[in-house]
Design a protein around this motif. Structure first.
Motif, PDB file in Angstrom:
ATOM      1  N   SER A   1       8.104 -11.952  -4.218  1.00 21.62           N
ATOM      2  CA  SER A   1       7.989 -11.750  -2.767  1.00 21.62           C
ATOM      3  C   SER A   1       6.558 -11.975  -2.272  1.00 21.62           C
ATOM      4  O   SER A   1       6.367 -12.569  -1.215  1.00 21.62           O
TER       5      SER A   1
ATOM      6  N   VAL B   1       0.849  -1.207   0.000  1.00 18.15           N
ATOM      7  CA  VAL B   1       0.000   0.000   0.000  1.00 18.15           C
ATOM      8  C   VAL B   1       0.883   1.255   0.000  1.00 18.15           C
ATOM      9  O   VAL B   1       1.919   1.291   0.633  1.00 18.15           O
ATOM     10  N   SER B   2       0.413   2.280  -0.721  1.00 16.64           N
ATOM     11  CA  SER B   2       1.172   3.549  -0.833  1.00 16.64           C
ATOM     12  C   SER B   2       0.844   4.475   0.323  1.00 16.64           C
ATOM     13  O   SER B   2       0.459   5.629   0.118  1.00 16.64           O
ATOM     14  N   HIS B   3       0.993   4.007   1.554  1.00 18.12           N
ATOM     15  CA  HIS B   3       0.456   4.801   2.658  1.00 18.12           C
ATOM     16  C   HIS B   3       1.189   6.117   2.884  1.00 18.12           C
ATOM     17  O   HIS B   3       0.650   7.024   3.511  1.00 18.12           O
ATOM     18  N   ALA B   4       2.410   6.246   2.328  1.00 13.55           N
ATOM     19  CA  ALA B   4       3.111   7.534   2.477  1.00 13.55           C
ATOM     20  C   ALA B   4       2.312   8.657   1.803  1.00 13.55           C
ATOM     21  O   ALA B   4       2.421   9.820   2.199  1.00 13.55           O
ATOM     22  N   THR B   5       1.505   8.310   0.809  1.00 15.01           N
ATOM     23  CA  THR B   5       0.751   9.350   0.096  1.00 15.01           C
ATOM     24  C   THR B   5      -0.719   9.415   0.535  1.00 15.01           C
ATOM     25  O   THR B   5      -1.499  10.166  -0.046  1.00 15.01           O
TER      26      THR B   5
ATOM     27  N   ASP C   1       7.327   3.817  -8.792  1.00 15.33           N
ATOM     28  CA  ASP C   1       8.192   4.132  -9.952  1.00 15.33           C
ATOM     29  C   ASP C   1       8.069   3.116 -11.091  1.00 15.33           C
ATOM     30  O   ASP C   1       8.362   3.433 -12.236  1.00 15.33           O
TER      31      ASP C   1
ATOM     32  N   GLN D   1       2.304 -10.778   3.252  1.00 12.50           N
ATOM     33  CA  GLN D   1       2.560  -9.421   2.775  1.00 12.50           C
ATOM     34  C   GLN D   1       4.026  -9.324   2.359  1.00 12.50           C
ATOM     35  O   GLN D   1       4.916  -9.681   3.126  1.00 12.50           O
ATOM     36  N   ALA D   2       4.276  -8.848   1.135  1.00 13.59           N
ATOM     37  CA  ALA D   2       5.666  -8.684   0.694  1.00 13.59           C
ATOM     38  C   ALA D   2       6.364  -7.686   1.611  1.00 13.59           C
ATOM     39  O   ALA D   2       5.728  -6.808   2.182  1.00 13.59           O
ATOM     40  N   GLN D   3       7.692  -7.828   1.733  1.00 13.56           N
ATOM     41  CA  GLN D   3       8.422  -6.871   2.587  1.00 13.56           C
ATOM     42  C   GLN D   3       8.488  -5.486   1.954  1.00 13.56           C
ATOM     43  O   GLN D   3       8.585  -4.488   2.639  1.00 13.56           O
TER      44      GLN D   3
ATOM     45  N   LEU E   1      15.163  -7.246  -3.151  1.00 11.94           N
ATOM     46  CA  LEU E   1      13.967  -6.958  -2.350  1.00 11.94           C
ATOM     47  C   LEU E   1      12.751  -7.648  -2.978  1.00 11.94           C
ATOM     48  O   LEU E   1      11.772  -7.952  -2.301  1.00 11.94           O
TER      49      LEU E   1
ATOM     50  N   ALA F   1       7.409  -5.379 -12.248  1.00 15.98           N
ATOM     51  CA  ALA F   1       7.584  -5.814 -10.852  1.00 15.98           C
ATOM     52  C   ALA F   1       7.873  -7.303 -10.754  1.00 15.98           C
ATOM     53  O   ALA F   1       7.320  -8.111 -11.508  1.00 15.98           O
ATOM     54  N   ASN F   2       8.721  -7.643  -9.814  1.00 15.19           N
ATOM     55  CA  ASN F   2       8.960  -9.045  -9.502  1.00 15.19           C
ATOM     56  C   ASN F   2       7.868  -9.490  -8.513  1.00 15.19           C
ATOM     57  O   ASN F   2       7.802  -8.973  -7.396  1.00 15.19           O
TER      58      ASN F   2
ATOM     59  N   ASP G   1      14.813  -6.780 -11.792  1.00 17.53           N
ATOM     60  CA  ASP G   1      15.523  -6.485 -10.535  1.00 17.53           C
ATOM     61  C   ASP G   1      16.629  -7.514 -10.271  1.00 17.53           C
ATOM     62  O   ASP G   1      17.531  -7.263  -9.473  1.00 17.53           O
TER      63      ASP G   1
HETATM   64  P1  NAD Z   1       9.473   0.368  -2.266  1.00 18.87           P
HETATM   65  O1  NAD Z   1       9.795  -0.863  -1.519  1.00 18.87           O
HETATM   66  O2  NAD Z   1       8.113   0.457  -2.840  1.00 18.87           O
HETATM   67  O3  NAD Z   1      10.544   0.538  -3.463  1.00 18.87           O
HETATM   68  C1  NAD Z   1      11.938   0.626  -3.236  1.00 18.87           C
HETATM   69  C2  NAD Z   1      12.666   0.277  -4.542  1.00 18.87           C
HETATM   70  O4  NAD Z   1      12.558  -1.137  -4.787  1.00 18.87           O
HETATM   71  C3  NAD Z   1      12.047   0.951  -5.778  1.00 18.87           C
HETATM   72  O5  NAD Z   1      13.080   1.259  -6.696  1.00 18.87           O
HETATM   73  C4  NAD Z   1      11.159  -0.120  -6.373  1.00 18.87           C
HETATM   74  O6  NAD Z   1      10.963  -0.003  -7.772  1.00 18.87           O
HETATM   75  C5  NAD Z   1      11.912  -1.396  -6.017  1.00 18.87           C
HETATM   76  N1  NAD Z   1      10.995  -2.521  -5.816  1.00 18.87           N
HETATM   77  C6  NAD Z   1      10.177  -2.715  -4.748  1.00 18.87           C
HETATM   78  N2  NAD Z   1       9.471  -3.833  -4.911  1.00 18.87           N
HETATM   79  C7  NAD Z   1       9.848  -4.371  -6.101  1.00 18.87           C
HETATM   80  C8  NAD Z   1       9.461  -5.534  -6.816  1.00 18.87           C
HETATM   81  N3  NAD Z   1       8.535  -6.385  -6.357  1.00 18.87           N
HETATM   82  N4  NAD Z   1      10.036  -5.772  -8.011  1.00 18.87           N
HETATM   83  C9  NAD Z   1      10.970  -4.943  -8.501  1.00 18.87           C
HETATM   84  N5  NAD Z   1      11.386  -3.830  -7.866  1.00 18.87           N
HETATM   85  C10 NAD Z   1      10.825  -3.539  -6.668  1.00 18.87           C
HETATM   86  O7  NAD Z   1       9.763   1.590  -1.304  1.00 18.87           O
HETATM   87  P2  NAD Z   1       9.373   3.145  -1.455  1.00 18.87           P
HETATM   88  O8  NAD Z   1       9.494   3.560  -2.886  1.00 18.87           O
HETATM   89  O9  NAD Z   1      10.157   3.814  -0.438  1.00 18.87           O
HETATM   90  O10 NAD Z   1       7.838   3.205  -1.001  1.00 18.87           O
HETATM   91  C11 NAD Z   1       6.755   3.327  -1.909  1.00 18.87           C
HETATM   92  C12 NAD Z   1       5.436   3.300  -1.149  1.00 18.87           C
HETATM   93  O11 NAD Z   1       5.272   2.036  -0.506  1.00 18.87           O
HETATM   94  C13 NAD Z   1       5.327   4.352  -0.029  1.00 18.87           C
HETATM   95  O12 NAD Z   1       4.022   4.879  -0.029  1.00 18.87           O
HETATM   96  C14 NAD Z   1       5.558   3.565   1.248  1.00 18.87           C
HETATM   97  O13 NAD Z   1       4.940   4.135   2.356  1.00 18.87           O
HETATM   98  C15 NAD Z   1       4.925   2.238   0.871  1.00 18.87           C
HETATM   99  N6  NAD Z   1       5.396   1.071   1.609  1.00 18.87           N
HETATM  100  C16 NAD Z   1       4.490   0.096   1.838  1.00 18.87           C
HETATM  101  C17 NAD Z   1       4.869  -1.076   2.442  1.00 18.87           C
HETATM  102  C18 NAD Z   1       3.848  -2.139   2.633  1.00 18.87           C
HETATM  103  O14 NAD Z   1       2.753  -2.056   2.123  1.00 18.87           O
HETATM  104  N7  NAD Z   1       4.188  -3.205   3.340  1.00 18.87           N
HETATM  105  C19 NAD Z   1       6.211  -1.275   2.824  1.00 18.87           C
HETATM  106  C20 NAD Z   1       7.146  -0.275   2.541  1.00 18.87           C
HETATM  107  C21 NAD Z   1       6.730   0.895   1.916  1.00 18.87           C
END
Ligand code: NAD
Length: 388
Positions: free
Chosen positions: A320, A103-107, A309, A301-303, A285, A316-317, A365
């Motif tokens: 996880s 979830v994009s909870h930061a936004t 982006d 839940q994925a880490q 990741l 996306a992979n 990735d």
């Molecule tokens: P992010 O983990 O979403 O991404 C970090 C980096 O890893 C990015 O470059 C992204 O493209 C890459 N990435 C992440 N998962 C990937 C995948 N499955 N395959 C390929 N590349 C992957 O972290 P962020 O950008 O700092 O956070 C984005 C949003 O996610 C924010 O709103 C944040 O609050 C939220 N968030 C949610 C959770 C959750 O739901 N458990 C955990 C962390 C962050």
């Protein structure tokens, strides 16, 4: 140290002593109801991939899984002015298991404006106190740490520095003046004890070593309390080697010599940060599966986060979230004493290992060329081949 996984037993159930084991009645096929919440960003893509794999396993192994999907997050906010309607929360409470996309909870807007962090909300309301986050390097796949690794971070999930959920009433962050901001870190004996118990139970089934990670040299009150409880639990597990590590040196040791760690027990925020580091060092990741487990409920839940982006680009992979769903199946296997679910979890793990050995069957990735859909198809083919 052995890093082969083919004969490995999966074991992700915390506090087995407390978990309600429901005996499996062989003559009555059990139906297992899963709620799928696809989330934001890459959530819908990786959730669709996870459902595809679960449905395949359901057909091949006659698991008796039934699925119920609900939209949550930013899409739901638009239509219903809340990211997490009460009816969806109730569906989660009733379910045998939950699969939550990132979830994009930061936004999200404030809670008063409907922005409920679904992840935090479910962890607290269902008391999912143990966040189990394994990281292991895989044969044939480059890892970025100096040594191979096979460790599990057992992260306390209900208190710590998480200001949006660590108070009964109010929030754990506040501003007495426009130029001063304060945060409260909550550590309790009971939560420290139960997470330690979960870690030691897990270590019993693995290489029998627990490392408690803390910052008690600075957080002399809160982390001293955390350590007091972990040490007291350690006394009940004389066969498990126990050690302690400061969080800053732990960050370095994960890069230098992660092979020395087996089960790592730590508080909420340290666990969050170290587990992302460990997952990336193990390969990506994108391979970071996890469950949030309590005594009665479990959520896959994925880490990682919602990766805005790369959202909607088939980049996306999904591994996880798929691995997380496998961990949930393993949890269900133990809760209901039904080995079919453990078999399904093992099939996911082994098929993924086989896939990742081959450079041409990896996602971007991991340096590969496959998109989300093509990777899911390749994984499904591998599972189908093995499930014959
Ligand atoms: P992010 O983990 O979403 O991404 C970090 C980096 O890893 C990015 O470059 C992204 O493209 C890459 N990435 C992440 N998962 C990937 C995948 N499955 N395959 C390929 N590349 C992957 O972290 P962020 O950008 O700092 O956070 C984005 C949003 O996610 C924010 O709103 C944040 O609050 C939220 N968030 C949610 C959770 C959750 O739901 N458990 C955990 C962390 C962050």
């Amino acid at each position: 140290m052995v890093f082969t996984v083919a004969t490995r037993t999966l074991q992700y159930v915390p506090a087995l002593s407390k978990l309600t084991i429901e005996a499996h009645k062989k003559d009555v096929p059990q139906l297992m109801h899963l709620v799928i919440l696809s989330g934001d960003g890459i959530g819908p893509e990786i959730s669709a991939a996870t459902c595809e794999v679960l449905e395949l396993l359901n057909r091949r192994l006659s698991l008796g899984l039934t699925f119920e999907s609900h939209e949550i997050g930013l899409a739901r906010l638009k239509s219903e002015k809340t990211t997490f309607p009460p009816a969806v929360a109730e569906a989660c409470r009733r379910a045998d298991g939950i699969v939550l996309g990132p979830v994009s909870h930061a936004t999200y807007p404030s809670r008063a404006e409907g922005g409920i962090n679904v992840s935090g909300e479910l962890r607290i309301t269902l008391d999912l106190y143990a966040n189990i986050r394994p990281s292991r390097s895989r044969e044939g796949l480059p890892h970025w740490g100096r040594t191979p690794m096979d460790l599990i971070i057992v992260r306390e999930n209900t208190e710590g520095f998480y200001a949006d959920r660590n108070m009964y009433w109010g929030v754990g962050e506040f501003m007495p003046t426009p130029d001063m901001a304060l945060a409260v870190r909550k550590i309790t004996a009971a939560s420290s004890r139960r997470i330690a118990q979960a870690g030691f139970e897990l270590a019993k089934t693995r290489r029998k070593k627990v490392t408690a990670v803390h910052k008690a040299n600075v957080m002399k009150v809160t982390d001293a309390l955390f350590l007091r409880e972990v040490r007291s639990v350690a006394k009940h597990f004389p066969d498990i080697a126990y050690e302690e590590q400061l969080v800053d040196s732990m960050a370095a040791l994960l890069v230098r010599d992660a092979a020395r760690f087996d089960v790592v027990v730590t508080t909420n925020m340290f666990g969050d940060i170290l587990s992302d580091e460990a997952a990336e060092l193990s390969g990506s990741l994108g391979l970071a599966g996890s469950i949030n487990a309590g005594d009665t409920h479990c959520m896959a839940q994925a880490q990682h986060g919602s990766a805005p982006d790369i959202a909607g680009q088939d980049k996306a992979n999904p591994a996880s979230l798929i691995l997380s769903a496998g961990m949930l199946l393993d949890w269900l296997s133990r809760k209901h004493a039904d080995t079919r679910f453990a078999e399904a979890a093992k099939l996911i793990d082994e098929s993924l290992d086989a896939l990742l050995k081959d450079e041409s069957r990896r996602t971007a990735d991991l340096g590969g060329k496959l998109g989300t859909k093509a990777f899911t198809k390749a994984l499904s083919d591998e599972i189908a081949k093995r499930a014959r």
